[in-house]
Design a protein around this motif. Structure first.
Motif, mmCIF file in Angstrom:
data_model
loop_
_atom_site.group_PDB
_atom_site.id
_atom_site.type_symbol
_atom_site.label_atom_id
_atom_site.label_comp_id
_atom_site.label_asym_id
_atom_site.label_seq_id
_atom_site.Cartn_x
_atom_site.Cartn_y
_atom_site.Cartn_z
ATOM 1 N N GLU A 33 32.530 -13.113 -23.236
ATOM 2 C CA GLU A 33 31.247 -12.133 -22.847
ATOM 3 C C GLU A 33 30.158 -12.630 -23.804
ATOM 4 N N LYS A 37 26.825 -14.675 -22.527
ATOM 5 C CA LYS A 37 25.459 -13.846 -22.590
ATOM 6 C C LYS A 37 24.400 -14.828 -23.297
ATOM 7 N N ARG A 38 24.839 -15.158 -24.581
ATOM 8 C CA ARG A 38 24.163 -15.815 -25.471
ATOM 9 C C ARG A 38 23.560 -17.525 -25.012
ATOM 10 N N ALA A 40 23.796 -18.047 -21.766
ATOM 11 C CA ALA A 40 22.771 -17.648 -20.553
ATOM 12 C C ALA A 40 21.543 -17.445 -21.007
ATOM 13 N N VAL A 45 22.709 -21.638 -17.372
ATOM 14 C CA VAL A 45 23.149 -20.674 -16.322
ATOM 15 C C VAL A 45 23.569 -21.875 -15.260
ATOM 16 N N TYR B 73 15.876 -14.782 -29.489
ATOM 17 C CA TYR B 73 15.768 -15.382 -28.249
ATOM 18 C C TYR B 73 15.999 -14.426 -27.083
ATOM 19 N N SER B 74 16.493 -13.247 -27.420
ATOM 20 C CA SER B 74 16.854 -12.241 -26.166
ATOM 21 C C SER B 74 16.740 -10.967 -26.928
ATOM 22 N N SER B 76 18.951 -8.849 -25.828
ATOM 23 C CA SER B 76 20.423 -8.468 -25.973
ATOM 24 C C SER B 76 20.969 -9.017 -27.397
ATOM 25 N N HIS B 78 22.735 -10.205 -30.679
ATOM 26 C CA HIS B 78 23.861 -10.798 -31.176
ATOM 27 C C HIS B 78 24.157 -10.712 -32.745
ATOM 28 N N GLU B 82 18.542 -9.263 -35.031
ATOM 29 C CA GLU B 82 17.983 -9.135 -33.900
ATOM 30 C C GLU B 82 18.081 -7.612 -33.688
ATOM 31 N N GLN B 120 11.633 -9.838 -20.727
ATOM 32 C CA GLN B 120 12.153 -8.936 -21.175
ATOM 33 C C GLN B 120 11.237 -7.701 -21.881
ATOM 34 N N GLN B 224 19.950 -4.001 -20.984
ATOM 35 C CA GLN B 224 20.747 -4.700 -22.066
ATOM 36 C C GLN B 224 22.058 -3.962 -22.378
ATOM 37 N N LEU B 227 24.492 -5.103 -18.883
ATOM 38 C CA LEU B 227 24.753 -6.560 -18.742
ATOM 39 C C LEU B 227 25.118 -7.268 -20.162
ATOM 40 N N PRO B 229 28.110 -6.866 -22.343
ATOM 41 C CA PRO B 229 29.277 -6.013 -22.642
ATOM 42 C C PRO B 229 29.620 -6.210 -24.013
ATOM 43 N N VAL B 264 27.237 -11.278 -17.217
ATOM 44 C CA VAL B 264 26.713 -11.940 -18.376
ATOM 45 C C VAL B 264 25.606 -12.784 -17.809
ATOM 46 N N GLU B 267 21.540 -11.543 -15.455
ATOM 47 C CA GLU B 267 20.086 -11.497 -15.951
ATOM 48 C C GLU B 267 19.249 -12.797 -16.347
ATOM 49 N N ALA B 268 19.969 -13.695 -16.760
ATOM 50 C CA ALA B 268 19.350 -15.096 -17.125
ATOM 51 C C ALA B 268 18.885 -15.702 -15.963
#
Lengths: 97, 754
Positions: A33, A37-38, A40, A45, B73-74, B76, B78, B82, B120, B224, B227, B229, B264, B267-268
């Motif tokens: 996951e 996600k990263r 995507a 995608v 980059y996002s 969400s 990681h 971030e 976003q 966030q 979507l 996890p 996952v 959203e993209a």
């Protein structure tokens, strides 16, 4: 958008199978996951177009206008369909002429 | 003269957050807006600390407080850096108030990927201004961007700028000031119905838990959380709302999956689909040149063999230049301090104060400042390589080599930064997602040869390594030794990293994922700021810590001063003087013979002076402590003076040079002109008259410094970053042990070979 000229490709292959300069369409990301996600968020995608700029570990691919280096594990989880080598790959980046 | 000023109400302060993808020139915009000196990185993780600057706008009676955030980059999350962005934008976790305006910096030449993050940010519900940076690069690549069309699609002001040249910065400042008074705008993406339903449901339950977030940002947070996890948002919200939320999330995700959507990817897909719909109306391609310069350069620079050769040649060139360019400057600084101490010796009366100024302060600080040119040149090269985009290529090239350490190419950035200083290097590890990889990188970062070691290498190499030219004059033995010293730590890091990966930090390395930014010409301003900041920092350290340690070392080496030593030597002096006078009383003595006798007399007196100074030093607290430790450092070929210097250097490495400067000056004939530390060390002898220093001793000291963790700042930052004492203690212990054993081996082997 369904691909009309689907006859060229049969089964999705790993990104690492592409040769230098080849174009492909992303079919599926089989990563966990967090990694999925990263990827995507960076544009990997379903339906995204990639171009192999340099093969190896890591490889270098173009997605949209960005150049991204990907390690071996990530190349293995990105499943793609090789694009028709004669037809120019239609990019999603708005570069469509 | 007294002109009445219009009465002002106090200026309103607005908080402005700068966000954007890595390598979009955020930090350059920050510097251009605020004029504040600021370090600019070309890779994620370099601007990890909160940086603020203030701009006042007297016309609108506004005070803008600008906050520079790490590239991401996002939303969400990681990696740790971030999380900083997210906390700052939401005003959570002690990051201060929510920003009044968000400036989304966008790379115009890479619009599609950059707009993902922008969409976003738009959903956070704060006023947004888009800074469309690097339009010159986009235009060169054949892209024509319709700025007003983009502004219309995004629903927020878009300001085209070229930050590196300062173009458009005024317009951006105006747009920021104006948008603070306008209503918050928001444009939310429409997710598939099944996702929307779950998002609305989650929003409702979050609102019910009543944590006071505004509805719009709750929705952004809900996206966030739902979507991504296992992400940062989820763990944070579960922490806040309890485990019930975790169950609720699992149920909602199951329903989305059942409806055929990928958690996952959705959203993209939604955002990129919107971007791809909008972009054709915004960007028109004039004519795309077949291959851009960046692509052609990358054909060679990322090539497995050619690229690596280029990398090695580049690094070799850097080290050679550090030597070749700085010698005249260093000699100049050395000479200046020599003249200065002569002048002061001339005007001050003999005594403790003169000794403090000349032997303590001037000798100590002078011996460190002499290395400023080399440090500036080192940072000059690092800044250029970083700013032009080469560093990401180096990381790409070295990924397969980093795999040997059980790490990925991303650890290369922090490790390379550590060659300048381990402290920013360790801070830069925050961009590494895997905790194990991050810990291993932190543990080996202090092994990289930082700039504080450079003075030690430079001093010893210049004094004891012959300047033989090798390969027909391409590189000198001295430069090669320097390169070798820089490599020692890096080579030793390999088994250490592998050992850590095999034992306490088991785990597979995180796979490499990194964007290679478009090459650009390094901006002189950025390079200058970077070099200036590092130079200033070095001088501040020299002026504070090193100054303090030098004075302490001087005092320990000066006191106590037993009267018996002075009396003893005075008796000797008197005896010789009497003898000289007795032998020269004969009136018929020829002038030559008289001169000869006088010279011999002077020499004897000077011997006594030296022996007096030496006796004082040996009697001093410093001397006795050094003597106490001598048996431990003797097998490494060091005398007690080196041993004392090394012990003093455990606070900060540069102290060694300053301490040696002080010790050798104290033990010196104080009326003699200062011959420079290098010469004094060459002249130093053991009690039996054999020289203390030779190649083996110099190498043994350098190897010790290459491997030892002699830096209080590094240990403190490891403690802060790991939130535990276990890691700094481990780093200190293993590095000190390793340094001792390696220095011992170096000395014992070299002494047998030479």
């Amino acid at each position: 958008m369904p691909c009309v000229r689907n006859y060229v490709t049969t089964k999705p292959i790993q990104l690492s199978a592409l040769s230098m300069g080849e174009n492909a369409t992303v079919v599926e990301i089989t990563a966990g996951e967090a990694a999925a996600k990263r990827l995507a968020d960076l544009g990997f995608v379903r339906g995204g177009h990639v171009e192999m700029l340099r093969t190896g570990r890591p490889c270098l691919v173009r997605i949209g206008t960005a150049c991204i280096g990907l390690g071996r594990e990530l190349q293995e989880v990105i499943l793609i369909n090789r694009n028709d080598t004669n037809g120019r790959a239609k990019r999603l980046s708005g570069e469509t002429t | 003269m007294a002109r009445s000023l219009p009465v002002h109400t106090p200026a309103t302060t607005r908080v402005v957050a700068l966000v954007g993808n890595p390598n979009t020139g955020k930090s350059t915009i920050f510097a251009a807006l605020t004029g504040m000196r600021q370090r600019i990185g070309n890779y994620p993780g370099i601007t990890v600390e909160k940086r603020t600057g203030t701009v006042s706008d007297p016309e609108r009676n506004l005070q803008l407080e600008i906050l520079d955030l790490p590239g991401t980059y996002s939303l969400s999350v990681h990696a740790d850096d971030e999380a900083v962005v997210l906390d700052a934008l939401l005003g959570t976790h002690g990051m201060g108030p929510r920003p009044d305006v968000i400036v989304a910096v966008v790379d115009a030449s890479n619009l599609r990927r950059n707009l993902f993050f922008t969409t976003q940010v738009l959903e956070l519900g704060q006023p947004v201004v888009v800074a469309l940076n690097m339009i010159d690069i986009a235009e060169r690549a054949g892209m024509n961007i319709d700025v007003s069309a983009l502004a219309k699609e995004l629903g927020v002001p878009v300001v085209p700028i070229v930050a590196s040249k300062g173009n458009g910065i005024d317009g951006l400042r105006d747009a920021i000031a104006q948008s603070t008074t306008s209503q918050p705008s928001s444009r939310c993406q429409s997710f598939p119905d099944c996702v929307c339903a779950e998002l609305d449901g989650l929003c409702a339950s979050l609102a019910a838990s009543g944590d006071g977030e505004s509805a719009v940002s709750s929705r952004a947070e809900a996206i966030q959380t739902l979507l991504s996890p296992g992400g940062y948002h989820e763990s944070r919200l579960v922490e806040r709302c309890g485990l019930g939320l975790a169950e609720e999330l699992a149920e909602r995700r199951d329903r989305i999956s059942a409806a055929g959507e990928s958690i996952v990817e959705v959203e993209a897909q939604v955002r990129y689909a919107w971007i791809d719909r909008v972009l054709p109306g915004v960007v028109s391609h004039v004519k795309r040149s077949h291959k851009s310069g960046s692509e052609i350069a990358d054909r060679f620079l990322t090539h497995r063999v050619i690229g690596l050769i280029v990398f090695i040649v580049l690094m070799g060139g850097c080290f050679q230049s550090i030597y070749a360019w700085t010698t005249p400057l260093m000699n100049g600084i050395d000479a200046t301090f020599g003249v200065l101490s002569d002048v002061i010796s001339g005007i001050m009366p003999t005594g403790a104060l003169r000794s403090l100024v000349v032997n303590g302060i001037l000798a100590g600080i002078g011996s460190v400042l002499v290395f400023l040119p080399q440090i500036l040149v080192l940072f000059f090269f690092l800044a250029i390589l970083e700013d032009c985009g080469y560093m990401a290529r180096a990381a790409f090239l070295l990924d397969r080599w980093m795999a040997l350490l059980g790490l990925n190419g991303k650890s290369f950035f922090p490790l390379l930064s550590s060659f300048a200083c381990a402290v920013p290097g360790i801070l830069a590890t925050r961009s590494i997602e895997s905790r194990r990889d991050r810990m291993v990188t932190i543990m080996i970062a202090p092994l990289m040869s930082c700039s504080a070691r450079l003075p030690v290498y430079a001093l010893l190499i210049a004094a004891f390594v012959p300047p033989t030219q090798l390969l027909g004059g391409v590189i000198s033995l001295q430069a090669l030794t320097l390169l070798a010293m820089y490599s020692v730590g890096a080579i030793v890091a390999i088994p250490i990293a592998l050992l850590l990966k095999k034992t306490i930090l088991k785990g597979k390395p995180q796979s490499f994922l990194l964007e290679l930014p478009t090459y650009k010409w390094p901006s002189p301003r950025t390079v200058f700021v970077r070099v200036y900041e590092q130079g200033r920092e070095f001088c501040v350290t020299a002026g504070t810590i090193i100054f303090a340690v030098t004075v302490v070392i001087w005092a320990l080496g000066y006191y106590p001063r037993p009267a018996s030593i002075a009396a003893d030597h005075q008796t000797q002096r008197d005896a010789i003087t009497a003898q000289f006078h007795a032998s020269t009383t004969a009136s018929d003595m020829p002038t030559e013979q008289h001169d000869e006798l006088h010279a011999a007399y002077e020499e004897q007196i000077s011997h006594i002076d030296q022996s007096e100074a030496g006796a004082y030093l040996r009697q001093s607290i410093l001397g006795r402590t050094g003597k106490f430790f001598e048996p431990i450092v003797r097998p490494l070929g060091w005398d007690w003076r080196v041993g004392t210097g090394v012990i003093a250097a455990f606070a900060a490495r540069e102290v060694l040079v300053a301490t040696l400067g002080t010790i050798y000056n104290l033990g010196d004939d104080q009326d003699e002109t200062s011959a420079g530390l290098r010469e004094q060390m060459k002249a130093a002898t053991w009690e039996d008259g054999t020289p203390v220093f030779n190649l083996a001793v110099a190498l043994s000291i350098m190897v010790f410094f290459a491997l030892c963790c002699q830096c209080a700042a590094t240990l403190a930052v490891i403690q802060r970053e790991t939130q535990s004492w276990q890691w700094p203690v481990l780093a200190f212990t293993y590095m000190t042990g390793l340094a001792y054993v390696a220095a011992l081996a170096t000395y014992q082997i070299t002494i047998r070979l030479t």
